[in-house]
Design a protein around this motif. Structure first.
Motif, PDB file in Angstrom:
ATOM      1  N   ALA A 330       0.836  -1.199   0.000  1.00 19.58           N
ATOM      2  CA  ALA A 330       0.000   0.000   0.000  1.00 19.58           C
ATOM      3  C   ALA A 330       0.871   1.249   0.000  1.00 19.58           C
ATOM      4  O   ALA A 330       0.535   2.257  -0.632  1.00 19.58           O
ATOM      5  N   GLY A 331       1.999   1.196   0.707  1.00 17.89           N
ATOM      6  CA  GLY A 331       2.929   2.320   0.722  1.00 17.89           C
ATOM      7  C   GLY A 331       3.632   2.522  -0.599  1.00 17.89           C
ATOM      8  O   GLY A 331       3.899   3.662  -1.001  1.00 17.89           O
ATOM      9  N   ARG A 332       3.943   1.453  -1.283  1.00 16.04           N
ATOM     10  CA  ARG A 332       4.575   1.577  -2.602  1.00 16.04           C
ATOM     11  C   ARG A 332       3.618   2.210  -3.612  1.00 16.04           C
ATOM     12  O   ARG A 332       4.052   2.799  -4.606  1.00 16.04           O
ATOM     13  N   MET A 333       2.331   2.088  -3.355  1.00 17.80           N
ATOM     14  CA  MET A 333       1.313   2.684  -4.227  1.00 17.80           C
ATOM     15  C   MET A 333       0.618   3.845  -3.527  1.00 17.80           C
ATOM     16  O   MET A 333      -0.570   4.097  -3.741  1.00 17.80           O
ATOM     17  N   PRO A 392      -0.384   2.484 -10.885  1.00 18.58           N
ATOM     18  CA  PRO A 392      -0.657   3.133 -12.170  1.00 18.58           C
ATOM     19  C   PRO A 392      -0.397   4.638 -12.166  1.00 18.58           C
ATOM     20  O   PRO A 392       0.132   5.184 -13.140  1.00 18.58           O
ATOM     21  N   LEU A 393      -0.753   5.324 -11.082  1.00 16.46           N
ATOM     22  CA  LEU A 393      -0.498   6.765 -11.042  1.00 16.46           C
ATOM     23  C   LEU A 393       0.971   7.057 -10.767  1.00 16.46           C
ATOM     24  O   LEU A 393       1.504   8.068 -11.247  1.00 16.46           O
ATOM     25  N   GLU A 394       1.645   6.187 -10.003  1.00 15.87           N
ATOM     26  CA  GLU A 394       3.099   6.331  -9.836  1.00 15.87           C
ATOM     27  C   GLU A 394       3.787   6.226 -11.194  1.00 15.87           C
ATOM     28  O   GLU A 394       4.726   6.977 -11.500  1.00 15.87           O
ATOM     29  N   TRP A 395       3.300   5.286 -12.000  1.00 18.68           N
ATOM     30  CA  TRP A 395       3.872   5.102 -13.329  1.00 18.68           C
ATOM     31  C   TRP A 395       3.665   6.351 -14.201  1.00 18.68           C
ATOM     32  O   TRP A 395       4.595   6.823 -14.862  1.00 18.68           O
TER      33      TRP A 395
END
Length: 423
Positions: A330-333, A392-395
């Motif tokens: 969850a933290g990675r995203m 997806p938003l991090e990407w």
């Protein structure tokens, strides 16, 4: 993590591989992104004045007061503090030393696109956006990223204490002002005692999608300038503290066990004081003076935040990483999950966008909503990251930041600059 030489061309910079991420940062960020929902929840579901004066909710009783107390003691200000500290660490992780021109350029691009996301989020979805504030504050904090850990901690702690003292002092002066002045100050501070006024504030959020969106834009225009100015010093202070703690090894998980144990003990004492303080506020019936001039939560929130971070780092150190894995995912995203929370909550509460529950549920029901969102994000984050390297938003953010297509599927390796903090 391998260092990047200042002379290295920017083309060599790329997001970190999953295997090179710092688990301590991911798991703490996971707690922060889930916990921030508890503090934001009521501002999705009710006018902001209800957050300040909970009894304005119809049927507010002892059970609702307990629901508020849990949020106030364990989450309010603590999660925002964690987020700000982690963002401060990310400024150094991305930008490196000020002498590194390539990474500095990358950091400026990252902050610019964060501001763009913040503008869209605030104008079109929810006026309580914090991304634009982080981008704006980061422009100033990036200037001190080459300071030593000691200097950052001294400056950050000092500035935080000054901001806290100014806030409490200002609210205390208002609380003890003459009645006419106090009445005007209470209304200026968003403190309303008239339920009829609250109902009038609810109506715009129950319209069709277009009218709700236009109202949100007006709310954001009214709130955003104040946030960007008034909250900048306190946010900068927390970012400097986080950067200093990372450089000192605390947030990186490299400090001795006794250091984390000490933070847990001090933070537990801080939470007890805040709990006792909140019980007195409830017993007094949430009057303006009692609710807004309390010292403990304002000054002690950073200690509680460090206790949470330290507890998670100790659990990971003692072999409980598998249990913490969903939280770390969850933290990675965190960027995706933060914005997804807005989509879920506005769909539930705003008229024209979904269920239209705005102004209808109190704290007992709200905790069920929060628990449902937590469960969803703890389930979908590991599932997504079992296939992809990032959310997806991090990407999307990274593609814009690096100005090129960034690989997202796990089958394609992405090696390069450590980029472990999303928000």
């Amino acid at each position: 993590m391998a260092a990047v030489e200042p002379s290295q061309p920017q083309a060599a910079l790329a997001p970190v591989r999953a295997a090179d991420r710092l688990f301590s940062l991911d798991v703490v960020r996971g707690l922060a992104v889930l916990g921030i929902l508890t503090a934001n929840a009521m501002t999705f579901a009710w006018p902001h004045v209800v957050f300040s004066n909970p009894p304005l909710q119809p049927g507010f009783d002892a059970e609702a007061a307990q629901g508020w107390q849990i949020m106030h003691v364990f989450f309010q200000d603590k999660m925002r503090t964690l987020f700000s500290m982690l963002f401060g660490a990310s400024i150094f992780l991305i930008g490196g030393e000020r002498s590194d021109k390539a990474r500095g350029k990358l950091l400026r691009s990252r902050l610019f696109w964060l501001a763009v996301f913040g503008l869209i989020h605030g104008l079109a979805f929810w006026f309580g956006d914090i991304l634009l504030l982080y981008a704006w504050t980061g422009v100033f904090v990036m200037l001190v990223r080459s300071w030593s850990a000691r200097r950052l901690l001294i400056a950050g702690v000092s500035l935080n204490v000054i901001c806290s003292a100014l806030y409490v002092g200002m609210m205390s002066m208002l609380a003890h002002a003459p009645p006419d002045t106090l009445a005007q100050a209470m209304e200026g501070a968003g403190w309303i005692d008239d339920p009829a006024k609250v109902q009038a504030m609810i109506a715009p959020f129950r319209g069709d999608a277009v009218s709700v969106t236009l109202h949100l834009m007006r709310e954001w225009v009214g709130v955003s300038p104040f946030m960007l100015i008034a909250f900048l010093p306190a946010t900068a202070a927390l970012m400097m503290i986080g950067m200093g703690l990372f450089k000192a090894g605390v947030l990186a998980g490299r400090s001795p066990t006794w250091v984390y144990g000490l933070f847990v003990a001090v933070g537990a004492a801080a939470l007890w004081l805040v709990w006792r303080d909140s019980a007195e506020v409830i017993a007094a019936g949430f009057p303006f003076a009692e609710t807004n001039t309390r010292l403990f939560n304002t000054f002690l929130a950073p200690l509680a935040s460090l206790a949470y971070a330290s507890g998670l780092i100790l659990l990971a150190r003692f072999g409980l990483k598998p249990i913490l894995h969903p939280l770390a995912c969850a933290g990675r995203m965190a960027f995706t999950n933060y914005l997804t929370q807005t989509l879920i909550m506005t769909t539930i509460f705003y008229g024209g966008r979904g269920l239209g529950w705005y102004g209808q549920i109190g704290w007992p029901e709200m905790w069920m909503v929060i628990g449902g969102v937590w469960a969803a994000q703890l389930i979908w984050s590991p599932l997504w990251l079992s296939v992809f390297q990032m959310g997806p938003l991090e990407w999307g953010w990274r593609c814009l930041t690096y100005r090129r297509w960034v690989p997202i599927r796990k089958t394609t390796a992405a090696v390069g600059l450590a980029d472990p903090v999303s928000v």
